[in-house]
Design a protein around this motif. Structure first.
Motif, PDB file in Angstrom:
ATOM      1  N   ARG B  97       0.698  -1.416   0.295  1.00  0.00           N
ATOM      2  CA  ARG B  97      -0.242   0.124  -0.096  1.00  0.00           C
ATOM      3  C   ARG B  97       0.995   1.622  -0.172  1.00  0.00           C
ATOM      4  O   ARG B  97       1.273   1.521   0.117  1.00  0.00           O
ATOM      5  N   THR B 101      -1.689   5.322   3.340  1.00  0.00           N
ATOM      6  CA  THR B 101      -3.427   5.131   2.502  1.00  0.00           C
ATOM      7  C   THR B 101      -4.182   3.587   2.923  1.00  0.00           C
ATOM      8  O   THR B 101      -3.024   3.303   3.682  1.00  0.00           O
ATOM      9  N   PRO B 102      -5.188   3.288   2.945  1.00  0.00           N
ATOM     10  CA  PRO B 102      -5.553   2.463   3.846  1.00  0.00           C
ATOM     11  C   PRO B 102      -6.149   1.036   2.763  1.00  0.00           C
ATOM     12  O   PRO B 102      -5.845   0.243   3.233  1.00  0.00           O
ATOM     13  N   SER B 103      -6.241   1.903   1.015  1.00  0.00           N
ATOM     14  CA  SER B 103      -6.060   0.435   0.684  1.00  0.00           C
ATOM     15  C   SER B 103      -5.207  -0.187  -0.353  1.00  0.00           C
ATOM     16  O   SER B 103      -3.757   0.422  -0.405  1.00  0.00           O
TER      17      SER B 103
END
Lengths: 237, 389
Positions: B97, B101-103
């Protein structure tokens, strides 16, 4: 514009309920001249409306013959009767039965949708029919914007717009006050006298019956008695 | 005035009921068009995958269980003449990732020597092959991922792995992949990944998956039957599938979304048919006398039948369009291609889905209107008029 003569010979009609035969008309004979205004009277269940439906080709007799003009209705199937009705019969009902989402003119135009006719010719016929019933200034009004009498006038315009030979009216003033009833009946007289339409009208109202030429009293499915109305009897005298 | 005009006016008779009936079509039809689009996307992907003649070999226990590196040689040994296996490529989940950022990007470490052979459909140029072979930090990035993060060929990027030891590694983008089915993935060199893991104290190399590129379909079927018995009764028993079966398994890990959507949509459409049928019956009953008058003034039974049926079909079509158009617009405006998981990420508006949805709406309209239309056809004019008097 002209009417048609009507002849019923030994007409029988029975309904069946739970396999039980309920005779409504029992060997009825009746002859109506072309252009005559005949009123049917009698108690409930005497067969008035059934007679009207048989003459209008809405129902078929169990026995006997029904002739309207050249048409022998007892020999026609449902499809033929429907086609014949659209050309030769105009119906007027007690509760008018106009389509509420259509204007007066559109309601009158409805039967003309079954004809091959240009929109201009349709418009012309609608205007004439509404003019005859005195509603040319209300043609764009919807039924809920009209009074009961005006609604019945629109229904009459719908009945005459196809120039039928016969007008069948089932208690056309049953839902109207005395004054409006008189106006509607005068209109029926106009259709009869000016346009020579054969009219068969069912009513319970003796006063309304006096607008016809002849009153036919039915009782228990048979012709009980006939009489000329006072006005016509006077006219003949 | 025409019959169509009369029909349209009839729909205005009770605007609230018309609106609610239309909405009762609109919502399931929206779901339906999405579900069918998904199914269409899957069929397309399956066809693409099937053409690639690849087998996936993973641990029989679970995909997360790594298989030893040496198994690649053992698999290759099943075809000593190299007539059936073109290449075997070991793959290890990196799960990178972008920092903060979370994704998680669907990112995998792949064997440097065989990756271009096993995934030859992504269209390598000689220069790209050379870069891949020479540059330890090389990575190839699917176009959806690249668009999402604004990357282009030549960029240097840093990704942090989501699996222990959670390495933050720098990569060099050498190629943007536009091939369908590969647009949401990022491939890096496994040797670089394994070396970095070793440095961090994770000394056991391994692969979550071996991809076998087969020479033809017969070879694929034969090898599929040979691989698992070869490793039977060993600590590393395998499960070998063709690519479609593997993708189906993978999708089911996130829940059988297409199946679920299809089932829900079917049930809802069935309920809508009942609701619409009920509405049409109510509408018919309210207008029994009016339809009797239509017949009395000369409308044939067949014509009255068509009027009632057409009203139902128009309601269904208008309702369906109210559902399909916003769904299609939403999918166009907010594409799901950035979602990592296939096939959901490949969901886009399919003309086939729109066509099928409209056809289903038509069918529901016909079914819902059939009974009232039949009753209108058979309507006994005299009996209906008697009710009046």
């Amino acid at each position: 514009m002209s009417g048609a003569d009507i002849e019923l010979k030994d007409v029988r009609k029975a309904y069946y309920k739970d396999r039980l035969e309920i005779p409504v008309l029992d060997g009825l004979d009746l002859a109506i001249r072309s252009g005559e205004f005949v009123v049917l009277m009698g108690p409930s269940g005497s067969g008035k409306s059934t007679l009207l439906h048989l003459v209008g080709g809405l129902d078929s007799p169990t026995g006997g013959s029904v002739r309207v003009g050249e048409a022998r209705l007892e020999n026609m199937n449902e499809r033929e009767l429907t086609a014949w009705r659209s050309r030769h019969v105009g119906f007027i009902f007690q509760m008018y039965h106009l389509v509420p989402v259509l204007t007066a003119a559109q309601n009158v135009e409805l039967p003309l949708l079954l004809y091959r006719m240009s929109s201009g010719e349709r418009r012309q016929r609608v205007t004439t029919a509404l003019d005859v019933v005195g509603l040319s200034d209300r043609m764009h009004h919807r039924p809920n914007q009209l009074s009961g009498g005006q609604e019945q006038r629109v229904a009459i315009a719908r009945a005459i717009v196809t120039d039928p030979d016969v007008i069948l009216a089932d208690e056309p003033t049953g839902d109207l006050d005395a004054r409006t009833s008189e106006e509607i009946l005068n209109l029926m007289n106009l259709l009869n006298s000016e346009f020579k339409k054969t009219i068969l009208m069912v009513t319970h109202d003796p006063k309304a019956a006096q607008h016809g030429e002849r009153i036919v009293h039915l009782d228990k499915g048979v012709l009980h008695r006939e009489e000329l109305t006072a006005a016509r009897a006077g006219a003949r005298a | 005035m025409t019959i169509t005009y009369v029909l349209m006016q009839n729909l205005r008779r009770n605007p609230m009921r018309t609106l609610l009936t239309c909405l009762s079509f609109a919502l399931p039809m929206g779901v339906f068009v999405a579900a069918i689009s998904l199914i269409v996307a899957m069929v397309k992907l399956n066809a693409l995958n099937a053409a690639q003649l690849r087998l996936a070999v993973q641990s029989r226990i679970a995909l997360v269980n790594a298989l030893p590196e040496r198994m690649r040689a053992e698999i290759e040994a099943l075809d000593p003449d190299k007539t059936r296996i073109r290449a075997v490529c070991g793959v290890r989940w990196f799960g990178g990732r972008v920092q903060n950022t979370p994704s998680v990007i669907q990112s995998l470490g792949a064997d440097v020597d065989t990756f271009p052979l096993v995934f030859d459909e992504i269209g390598w140029t000689d220069a790209e092959r050379e870069s891949w072979a020479k540059d330890r930090q090389a990575c190839v990035v699917g176009t959806n991922v690249a668009e999402q993060y604004g990357w282009k060929a030549g960029d240097r990027i840093t990704l942090e792995s989501s699996v222990p030891p959670n390495l933050a590694l720098e990569f060099h983008v050498i190629k943007i992949v536009t091939t369908e089915g590969r647009t949401n993935s990022l491939y890096l060199r496994r040797d670089y990944f394994e070396e970095s893991r070793r440095t961090a104290g994770f000394v056991t190399p391994g692969c979550n998956l071996f991809w076998l590129k087969c020479s033809d379909l017969a070879a694929l079927r034969a090898l599929q039957a040979e691989v698992d018995p070869r490793f039977a009764n060993t600590p590393n028993e395998t499960k070998t599938m063709d690519e479609n079966a593997f993708m189906a398994n993978f999708a089911q890990a996130a829940g059988d979304l297409p199946g679920l959507m299809r089932a829900i949509a079917m049930v809802v459409v069935f309920i809508v048919a009942l609701v619409a049928g009920n509405t049409m019956m109510m509408s018919f009953r309210e207008r029994t006398r009016e339809l009797a008058v239509f017949k009395a003034i000369g409308f044939q039974g067949g014509r009255v039948f068509r009027i009632v049926l057409a009203e139902s079909v128009i309601l269904a079509l208008v309702g369906a369009l109210l559902g399909i158009v916003p769904t299609a617009a939403a999918l166009l405006a907010f594409p799901l291609k950035r979602l990592g998981f296939l096939p959901l990420s490949s969901l886009e508006v399919s003309p086939i889905a729109i066509g099928v949805s409209i056809a289903i709406a038509l069918l529901v309209g016909v079914v819902a209107g059939l009974l009232p239309a039949m009753q209108a056809y058979r309507l006994n004019t005299v009996a209906a008029l008697r009710k009046i008097a």
